[in-house]
Design an enzyme around this catalytic site. Structure first.
Site, PDB file in Angstrom:
ATOM      1  N   ALA A  67       0.855  -1.195   0.000  1.00  0.00           N
ATOM      2  CA  ALA A  67       0.000   0.000   0.000  1.00  0.00           C
ATOM      3  C   ALA A  67       0.885   1.237   0.000  1.00  0.00           C
ATOM      4  O   ALA A  67       1.951   1.238   0.637  1.00  0.00           O
ATOM      5  CB  ALA A  67      -0.884   0.000   1.230  1.00  0.00           C
ATOM      6  N   GLY A 112       0.932  -5.196   0.782  1.00  0.00           N
ATOM      7  CA  GLY A 112      -0.214  -5.397  -0.109  1.00  0.00           C
ATOM      8  C   GLY A 112       0.179  -6.023  -1.441  1.00  0.00           C
ATOM      9  O   GLY A 112      -0.656  -6.650  -2.096  1.00  0.00           O
ATOM     10  N   GLU A 115       0.098  -9.546  -0.728  1.00  0.00           N
ATOM     11  CA  GLU A 115      -1.318  -9.928  -0.552  1.00  0.00           C
ATOM     12  C   GLU A 115      -2.047 -10.020  -1.899  1.00  0.00           C
ATOM     13  O   GLU A 115      -2.904 -10.887  -2.089  1.00  0.00           O
ATOM     14  CB  GLU A 115      -2.010  -8.932   0.389  1.00  0.00           C
ATOM     15  CG  GLU A 115      -1.522  -9.098   1.832  1.00  0.00           C
ATOM     16  CD  GLU A 115      -1.982  -7.987   2.748  1.00  0.00           C
ATOM     17  OE1 GLU A 115      -1.725  -6.804   2.419  1.00  0.00           O
ATOM     18  OE2 GLU A 115      -2.592  -8.274   3.787  1.00  0.00           O
ATOM     19  N   GLU A 135       4.563  -4.917   7.438  1.00  0.00           N
ATOM     20  CA  GLU A 135       3.690  -3.948   8.121  1.00  0.00           C
ATOM     21  C   GLU A 135       4.014  -3.820   9.607  1.00  0.00           C
ATOM     22  O   GLU A 135       3.813  -2.765  10.203  1.00  0.00           O
ATOM     23  CB  GLU A 135       2.211  -4.356   7.973  1.00  0.00           C
ATOM     24  CG  GLU A 135       1.661  -4.257   6.561  1.00  0.00           C
ATOM     25  CD  GLU A 135       1.820  -5.517   5.742  1.00  0.00           C
ATOM     26  OE1 GLU A 135       2.664  -6.379   6.100  1.00  0.00           O
ATOM     27  OE2 GLU A 135       1.120  -5.660   4.730  1.00  0.00           O
TER      28      GLU A 135
HETATM   29  N1  COA Z   1       4.470   3.446  -0.276  1.00  0.00           N
HETATM   30  C1  COA Z   1       4.870   4.624  -0.752  1.00  0.00           C
HETATM   31  N2  COA Z   1       6.054   4.833  -1.361  1.00  0.00           N
HETATM   32  C2  COA Z   1       6.869   3.773  -1.496  1.00  0.00           C
HETATM   33  C3  COA Z   1       6.525   2.488  -1.029  1.00  0.00           C
HETATM   34  C4  COA Z   1       5.260   2.347  -0.390  1.00  0.00           C
HETATM   35  N3  COA Z   1       4.822   1.145   0.062  1.00  0.00           N
HETATM   36  N4  COA Z   1       7.538   1.624  -1.290  1.00  0.00           N
HETATM   37  C5  COA Z   1       8.487   2.350  -1.923  1.00  0.00           C
HETATM   38  N5  COA Z   1       8.081   3.646  -2.046  1.00  0.00           N
HETATM   39  C6  COA Z   1       8.817   4.757  -2.647  1.00  0.00           C
HETATM   40  C7  COA Z   1       9.894   5.286  -1.733  1.00  0.00           C
HETATM   41  O1  COA Z   1       9.359   6.197  -0.792  1.00  0.00           O
HETATM   42  C8  COA Z   1      10.819   5.942  -2.736  1.00  0.00           C
HETATM   43  O2  COA Z   1      10.252   7.189  -3.108  1.00  0.00           O
HETATM   44  P1  COA Z   1      11.202   8.508  -3.230  1.00  0.00           P
HETATM   45  O3  COA Z   1      12.163   8.155  -4.339  1.00  0.00           O
HETATM   46  O4  COA Z   1      10.225   9.579  -3.577  1.00  0.00           O
HETATM   47  O5  COA Z   1      11.874   8.652  -1.902  1.00  0.00           O
HETATM   48  C9  COA Z   1      10.733   5.026  -3.952  1.00  0.00           C
HETATM   49  O6  COA Z   1       9.513   4.280  -3.786  1.00  0.00           O
HETATM   50  C10 COA Z   1      11.874   4.036  -4.049  1.00  0.00           C
HETATM   51  O7  COA Z   1      11.943   3.331  -2.828  1.00  0.00           O
HETATM   52  P2  COA Z   1      13.279   3.282  -1.905  1.00  0.00           P
HETATM   53  O8  COA Z   1      12.836   3.010  -0.508  1.00  0.00           O
HETATM   54  O9  COA Z   1      14.095   4.497  -2.121  1.00  0.00           O
HETATM   55  O10 COA Z   1      14.013   2.028  -2.544  1.00  0.00           O
HETATM   56  P3  COA Z   1      14.973   1.010  -1.799  1.00  0.00           P
HETATM   57  O11 COA Z   1      15.582   0.159  -2.850  1.00  0.00           O
HETATM   58  O12 COA Z   1      15.886   1.725  -0.872  1.00  0.00           O
HETATM   59  O13 COA Z   1      13.995   0.107  -0.891  1.00  0.00           O
HETATM   60  C11 COA Z   1      12.027  -1.188  -0.434  1.00  0.00           C
HETATM   61  C12 COA Z   1      13.008  -0.689  -1.504  1.00  0.00           C
HETATM   62  C13 COA Z   1      10.884  -1.886  -1.164  1.00  0.00           C
HETATM   63  C14 COA Z   1      12.724  -2.171   0.506  1.00  0.00           C
HETATM   64  C15 COA Z   1      11.495   0.013   0.379  1.00  0.00           C
HETATM   65  O14 COA Z   1      10.998   0.985  -0.541  1.00  0.00           O
HETATM   66  C16 COA Z   1      10.374  -0.312   1.324  1.00  0.00           C
HETATM   67  O15 COA Z   1      10.613  -0.856   2.383  1.00  0.00           O
HETATM   68  N6  COA Z   1       9.128   0.042   0.941  1.00  0.00           N
HETATM   69  C17 COA Z   1       7.984  -0.091   1.813  1.00  0.00           C
HETATM   70  C18 COA Z   1       7.518  -1.525   1.863  1.00  0.00           C
HETATM   71  C19 COA Z   1       6.394  -1.659   2.854  1.00  0.00           C
HETATM   72  O16 COA Z   1       6.532  -1.420   4.040  1.00  0.00           O
HETATM   73  N7  COA Z   1       5.216  -2.053   2.348  1.00  0.00           N
HETATM   74  C20 COA Z   1       4.059  -2.266   3.159  1.00  0.00           C
HETATM   75  C21 COA Z   1       3.255  -1.043   3.213  1.00  0.00           C
HETATM   76  S1  COA Z   1       1.849  -1.282   4.304  1.00  0.00           S
END
Ligand code: COA
Length: 261
Positions: A67, A112, A115, A135
């Site tokens: 999400a 998500g 999911e 989460e």
């Molecule tokens: N919601 C909103 N934005 C997200 C996102 C999410 N679930 N997952 C990634 N993004 C965005 C980041 O904020 C970043 O945006 P920015 O460039 O404007 O800062 C961009 O996507 C790239 O992500 P980044 O975190 O810089 O890449 P990374 O390679 O360092 O890490 C992940 C990749 C997937 C490990 C990390 O983005 C992450 O942990 N995302 C969230 C996953 C999560 O918790 N999902 C469950 C949500 S309930």
């Protein structure tokens, strides 16, 4: 096809493709994305040209990173309940969709994203895919079926590891624990997904639908009831031309050619 904002929708009969398309957010789920996915399911529901739907992500980094976390800010319990139900209802629509859905997981499938993948009928992963329900690190739990569907798919113990520790696991481990069906080398991934989808598309559509329904719904009720449900849909197939074709082809030692009737 269509004028969608957060997904790309392509019809290449007999396969349809939905590509989550928010590359700057690693294809995180927006309300628009989920509404558009629901709309595609409605559009394809009775489309006889399309036999299989494939979901995948834009780019080479993510299937879907969960999400969009910005969506959580400022939400109250009641407003969040409204939003999460919209996402859950689309996952339920996927389970009821009368054709096979494949998740082609080309990168991160987190929160998500995982999911959505487990609401599909099959999960095919590229070697660089990674899975998780992170989460818990946000002070949350999975809200779109993770605690329920993961427990059924991989067992309670493994589901709790993902949901309560927030572990992220690579494709080979996801395969080992039964979270994904198959893992393919990244350079062959698209071709292998296409082959898998083609194979399903050649199958008898009514029997495929009944197998999906018997698995998805027959397992939600006591075994006695599920077995009666299975007997019922098994017997319904005796009204199809494809059953006649399949059994005749076997006896005539030739490949069956199913018509969907
Ligand atoms: N919601 C909103 N934005 C997200 C996102 C999410 N679930 N997952 C990634 N993004 C965005 C980041 O904020 C970043 O945006 P920015 O460039 O404007 O800062 C961009 O996507 C790239 O992500 P980044 O975190 O810089 O890449 P990374 O390679 O360092 O890490 C992940 C990749 C997937 C490990 C990390 O983005 C992450 O942990 N995302 C969230 C996953 C999560 O918790 N999902 C469950 C949500 S309930």
């Amino acid at each position: 096809m269509g004028s969608y904002k957060d997904i790309i929708f392509e019809k290449k009969p007999p396969i349809a493709w939905v590509t989550f398309n928010r590359p700057d957010k690693l294809n995180a789920i927006s309300l628009t994305l989920i509404q558009e996915l629901g709309d595609v399911l409605d559009t394809l529901w009775d489309d006889e040209e399309i036999k299989v739907l494939v979901l995948t992500g834009t780019g080479d980094r993510a299937f879907c990173a969960g999400a969009d976390i910005t969506m959580f800010q400022g939400q109250k319990p009641n407003s969040m309940f409204h939003i999460i139900r919209k996402i859950v209802e689309v996952t339920q629509k996927m389970e009821k969709f009368p054709k096979p859905i494949i998740a082609a997981i080309n990168g991160f499938a987190l929160g998500g994203g995982c999911e959505l993948a487990i609401s599909c009928d099959f999960r095919l992963a590229s070697e660089k895919a990674a899975f998780g329900q992170p989460e818990i690190m946000l002070g949350l739990i999975p809200g779109a079926g993770g605690t329920q569907r993961l427990a059924k798919l991989i067992g309670l113990g493994r589901a709790k590891e993902l949901c309560m520790l927030g572990n992220r696991i690579p494709a080979d481990e996801a395969h080992r624990i039964g979270l994904v069906n198959m893992v393919f080398p990244t350079d062959k991934f698209k071709e292998e997904v296409q082959n898998f989808a083609n194979r399903l598309a050649e199958g008898p559509p009514v029997a495929l639908k009944m197998a999906k329904y018997a698995c998805n719904f027959g397992t939600q009720v006591p075994l006695d009831v599920g077995l009666v449900l299975e007997s019922g849909v098994f017997s319904v197939l005796f009204g199809t031309e494809d059953m006649v074709e399949g059994t005749s082809a076997f006896l005539e030692k030739r490949k069956a050619k199913f018509s969907g009737k």
